[in-house]
Scaffold this motif. Structure first.
Motif, PDB file in Angstrom:
ATOM      1  N   THR A 196       0.849  -1.180   0.000  1.00 51.54           N
ATOM      2  CA  THR A 196       0.000   0.000   0.000  1.00 51.54           C
ATOM      3  C   THR A 196       0.894   1.242   0.000  1.00 51.54           C
ATOM      4  OG1 THR A 196      -0.066  -0.055   2.422  1.00 51.54           O
ATOM      5  CG2 THR A 196      -1.850  -1.165   1.246  1.00 51.54           C
ATOM      6  N   ARG A 197       0.295   2.385  -0.090  1.00 54.90           N
ATOM      7  CA  ARG A 197       1.063   3.621   0.022  1.00 54.90           C
ATOM      8  C   ARG A 197       1.668   3.731   1.418  1.00 54.90           C
ATOM      9  NH1 ARG A 197       0.673   7.462  -3.718  1.00 54.90           N
ATOM     10  NH2 ARG A 197       1.005   9.137  -2.189  1.00 54.90           N
ATOM     11  N   ALA A 198       2.702   4.529   1.548  1.00 59.86           N
ATOM     12  CA  ALA A 198       3.394   4.702   2.828  1.00 59.86           C
ATOM     13  C   ALA A 198       2.398   5.067   3.921  1.00 59.86           C
ATOM     14  CB  ALA A 198       4.464   5.773   2.703  1.00 59.86           C
ATOM     15  N   GLY A 199       2.528   4.403   5.050  1.00 58.39           N
ATOM     16  CA  GLY A 199       1.634   4.649   6.170  1.00 58.39           C
ATOM     17  C   GLY A 199       0.350   3.865   6.124  1.00 58.39           C
ATOM     18  N   GLY A 200       0.194   3.017   5.103  1.00 54.93           N
ATOM     19  CA  GLY A 200      -1.026   2.235   4.959  1.00 54.93           C
ATOM     20  C   GLY A 200      -0.964   0.899   5.675  1.00 54.93           C
ATOM     21  N   SER A 201      -1.829  -0.020   5.252  1.00 56.14           N
ATOM     22  CA  SER A 201      -1.967  -1.283   5.981  1.00 56.14           C
ATOM     23  C   SER A 201      -0.750  -2.188   5.841  1.00 56.14           C
ATOM     24  CB  SER A 201      -3.233  -2.022   5.527  1.00 56.14           C
ATOM     25  OG  SER A 201      -3.202  -2.287   4.139  1.00 56.14           O
ATOM     26  N   THR A 202       0.011  -2.079   4.747  1.00 58.08           N
ATOM     27  CA  THR A 202       1.244  -2.860   4.656  1.00 58.08           C
ATOM     28  C   THR A 202       2.197  -2.479   5.776  1.00 58.08           C
ATOM     29  OG1 THR A 202       1.087  -3.161   2.259  1.00 58.08           O
ATOM     30  CG2 THR A 202       3.275  -3.362   3.241  1.00 58.08           C
ATOM     31  N   ASP A 203       2.392  -1.189   5.992  1.00 58.44           N
ATOM     32  CA  ASP A 203       3.296  -0.728   7.048  1.00 58.44           C
ATOM     33  C   ASP A 203       2.797  -1.165   8.422  1.00 58.44           C
ATOM     34  OD1 ASP A 203       5.044   1.917   5.702  1.00 58.44           O
ATOM     35  OD2 ASP A 203       3.379   1.007   4.638  1.00 58.44           O
ATOM     36  N   ALA A 239      14.085  -0.308   3.635  1.00 60.09           N
ATOM     37  CA  ALA A 239      14.034  -0.246   5.097  1.00 60.09           C
ATOM     38  C   ALA A 239      12.687  -0.730   5.619  1.00 60.09           C
ATOM     39  CB  ALA A 239      14.305   1.186   5.558  1.00 60.09           C
ATOM     40  N   THR A 240      11.606  -0.448   4.890  1.00 64.39           N
ATOM     41  CA  THR A 240      10.268  -0.868   5.293  1.00 64.39           C
ATOM     42  C   THR A 240      10.179  -2.387   5.380  1.00 64.39           C
ATOM     43  OG1 THR A 240       9.238   1.076   4.305  1.00 64.39           O
ATOM     44  CG2 THR A 240       7.827  -0.840   4.638  1.00 64.39           C
ATOM     45  N   TYR A 241      10.799  -3.086   4.420  1.00 62.28           N
ATOM     46  CA  TYR A 241      10.727  -4.545   4.372  1.00 62.28           C
ATOM     47  C   TYR A 241      11.908  -5.233   5.067  1.00 62.28           C
ATOM     48  CZ  TYR A 241       6.819  -4.595   1.033  1.00 62.28           C
ATOM     49  OH  TYR A 241       5.582  -4.469   0.428  1.00 62.28           O
ATOM     50  N   GLN A 242      12.733  -4.491   5.744  1.00 60.53           N
ATOM     51  CA  GLN A 242      13.930  -5.079   6.353  1.00 60.53           C
ATOM     52  C   GLN A 242      13.565  -6.253   7.275  1.00 60.53           C
ATOM     53  OE1 GLN A 242      16.263  -2.300   8.615  1.00 60.53           O
ATOM     54  NE2 GLN A 242      17.955  -3.733   8.929  1.00 60.53           N
ATOM     55  N   GLY A 243      14.274  -7.365   7.106  1.00 67.81           N
ATOM     56  CA  GLY A 243      14.019  -8.555   7.904  1.00 67.81           C
ATOM     57  C   GLY A 243      12.961  -9.470   7.347  1.00 67.81           C
ATOM     58  N   MET A 244      12.195  -9.000   6.360  1.00 67.96           N
ATOM     59  CA  MET A 244      11.154  -9.803   5.735  1.00 67.96           C
ATOM     60  C   MET A 244      11.681 -10.410   4.439  1.00 67.96           C
ATOM     61  SD  MET A 244       8.688  -9.407   7.892  1.00 67.96           S
ATOM     62  CE  MET A 244       8.658  -8.372   9.368  1.00 67.96           C
ATOM     63  N   CYS A 245      10.860 -11.205   3.802  1.00 67.89           N
ATOM     64  CA  CYS A 245      11.166 -11.768   2.492  1.00 67.89           C
ATOM     65  C   CYS A 245      10.164 -11.202   1.489  1.00 67.89           C
ATOM     66  CB  CYS A 245      11.069 -13.290   2.513  1.00 67.89           C
ATOM     67  SG  CYS A 245      12.238 -14.092   3.655  1.00 67.89           S
ATOM     68  N   GLY A 340       1.826 -25.779   6.979  1.00 66.26           N
ATOM     69  CA  GLY A 340       1.477 -25.190   5.700  1.00 66.26           C
ATOM     70  C   GLY A 340       1.794 -23.719   5.561  1.00 66.26           C
ATOM     71  N   ILE A 341       1.448 -23.208   4.388  1.00 63.53           N
ATOM     72  CA  ILE A 341       1.600 -21.804   4.033  1.00 63.53           C
ATOM     73  C   ILE A 341       0.240 -21.136   4.177  1.00 63.53           C
ATOM     74  CG2 ILE A 341       2.224 -20.175   2.219  1.00 63.53           C
ATOM     75  CD1 ILE A 341       3.996 -22.374   1.023  1.00 63.53           C
ATOM     76  N   ILE A 342       0.189 -20.094   4.996  1.00 61.82           N
ATOM     77  CA  ILE A 342      -1.060 -19.386   5.261  1.00 61.82           C
ATOM     78  C   ILE A 342      -1.120 -18.150   4.380  1.00 61.82           C
ATOM     79  CG2 ILE A 342      -2.512 -18.298   7.007  1.00 61.82           C
ATOM     80  CD1 ILE A 342      -0.948 -19.891   9.113  1.00 61.82           C
ATOM     81  N   LEU A 343      -2.218 -18.001   3.667  1.00 62.99           N
ATOM     82  CA  LEU A 343      -2.411 -16.865   2.765  1.00 62.99           C
ATOM     83  C   LEU A 343      -3.198 -15.757   3.456  1.00 62.99           C
ATOM     84  CD1 LEU A 343      -2.534 -15.423  -0.022  1.00 62.99           C
ATOM     85  CD2 LEU A 343      -4.575 -16.802  -0.509  1.00 62.99           C
ATOM     86  N   PHE A 344      -2.559 -14.587   3.570  1.00 66.55           N
ATOM     87  CA  PHE A 344      -3.220 -13.355   3.992  1.00 66.55           C
ATOM     88  C   PHE A 344      -2.986 -12.303   2.897  1.00 66.55           C
ATOM     89  CE2 PHE A 344      -2.456 -15.092   8.356  1.00 66.55           C
ATOM     90  CZ  PHE A 344      -3.753 -15.021   8.843  1.00 66.55           C
ATOM     91  N   HIS A 345      -3.560 -11.119   3.094  1.00 69.10           N
ATOM     92  CA  HIS A 345      -3.379 -10.005   2.164  1.00 69.10           C
ATOM     93  C   HIS A 345      -3.062  -8.752   2.981  1.00 69.10           C
ATOM     94  CE1 HIS A 345      -5.735 -12.916  -0.112  1.00 69.10           C
ATOM     95  NE2 HIS A 345      -5.250 -12.367  -1.212  1.00 69.10           N
TER      96      HIS A 345
END
Length: 379
Positions: A196-203, A239-245, A340-345
């Motif tokens: 999402t845009r900066a500050g949105g639900s992804t963050d 930097a936002t995704y640091q530590g993630m894949c 298993g692999i859990i699917l979220f959005h």
């Protein structure tokens, strides 16, 4: 009266592609009917055995229907008998394996602990499964019976349409992974459709994961990632995704099964992640809707990629399923499939409620939330 299912909204696809509308009902969980807390390995296994028998009962009951009756129940225009039988056989095998794991340390005096040594034993136990004599479990039995009948129909519907309309219900090649190869109690969190845009639900989701000391694999859409890079900067997004894949989900949310430009969509979206998020990049591609060409394995192998599907669908994209139903649905499916692999959005907010709740519920049960880097390295 608690709701145990909700109507599904229709999936909206790009024009010109072959798709099927979503199922008329989607199973929504309600763990409040389960009378005991899940706070240990033993209590996880107890609840797991119960869910396995309930799903097995639904599966056995479905085998009493002929193709015409099942097709009518699933509300579909085409029906692939061989695919349905193939998936049923796979499920009986997985259910038996999971039940034997869940029953490894119980005896016949304990609840839901039938003597099972092979698939025939489990199938007999599932067919014979009825409401437990203990009053505390009768409300759960009624709820679980409805839940698993509806959930099974979700899966059989995908199977009946496969491979004409393909999905995560089955793999095509060794380049595809769906979570069924993970170890007992191992689960990987995955998120689609961002950023999402900066500050949105992804963050917000990333902040929650870090607070829980968890990581996850994010499958980004090329167009959305490009917009985020332009809104801020490559360094800020990294930097936002640091530590993630971070893997790719295509350039736009369009089925890759019939799209002539699907290969370009894969390579462009993968390159965007690789070039801008090198520390988080993983060579994983998740096709929108789980739909891809049956003969695409050689292409992905040539590009050093794996197709990452899933085996636990949270349904968090569904506007008629609230966050409470999502989290309880996922817990029931974790008890059922045991890995298993859990699917979220991450473009939706329901996972922000579900993931912390799931971690708190399963904290002392030996459930392992897989490190996404370890998972990618082993793909």
């Amino acid at each position: 009266m608690r709701r145990i299912f909700v109507s599904a909204i229709l999936l909206v696809f790009a024009a010109g592609s072959l798709h099927a509308a979503g199922p008329s009902e989607v199973a929504g969980g309600d763990r409040t009917f389960w009378p005991t807390p899940i706070h240990s390995t033993e209590s996880f296994d107890l609840a797991s055995r119960a869910e396995l028998l309930a799903f097995g009962k639904a599966l056995a009951d479905s085998e009493q229907l002929d193709d015409q009756a099942l097709q009518q129940r699933l509300q579909i225009k085409s029906f692939d008998h061989a695919s349905v039988e193939h998936i049923r056989a796979i499920y009986w095998q997985r259910l038996t394996t999971n039940y034997m794991l869940a029953a490894a340390h119980c005896d016949n005096q304990q609840l839901f602990c039938a003597p099972v040594h092979n698939q025939s034993d489990f199938k007999r136990a599932a067919i014979a499964f009825t409401a437990p004599p203990q009053a505390d479990y009768r409300a759960w039995f009624d709820q679980a019976s409805a839940f698993h009948r509806i959930y099974l129909d979700e899966l059989l519907r995908l199977a009946a349409l496969f491979p004409k309309v393909n999905s995560e219900v089955e793999t095509f090649s060794a380049q595809e992974i769906d979570g069924n190869g993970l170890g007992d109690r191992e689960f990987l969190l995955s998120f689609d459709d961002g950023p999402t845009r900066a500050g949105g639900s992804t963050d917000a989701m990333l902040q929650i994961l870090r607070s829980l000391h968890l990581n996850a694999t994010f499958f980004t859409l090329g167009g959305s990632l490009q917009a985020r890079l332009q809104q801020t900067s490559p360094a800020a997004v990294a930097a936002t995704y640091q530590g993630m894949c971070v893997g790719a989900h295509g350039w736009e949310h369009r089925s890759h099964s019939t799209w002539p430009a699907w290969q370009d969509s894969v390579t462009r979206s993968i390159a965007l992640v690789h070039d801008n998020l090198p520390d988080s990049y993983v060579p994983l591609f998740r096709p929108p809707y789980g739909q891809r060409r049956p003969d695409s394995g050689a292409f992905f192998a040539q590009h050093g990629l794996h197709v990452a599907l899933w085996n636990i669908d949270s349904q968090d994209w569904n506007a008629k399923v609230d966050a409470d139903q999502v989290k309880q649905r996922v817990l029931s499916l974790m008890l059922l499939w045991r890995h298993g692999i859990i699917l979220f959005h991450d473009i939706h907010t329901k996972a922000q409620v579900a993931v912390p709740w799931l971690q708190s519920q399963l904290h002392d049960t030996d459930v392992q939330w897989l490190d996404c880097h370890r998972f990618s390295a082993g793909a």
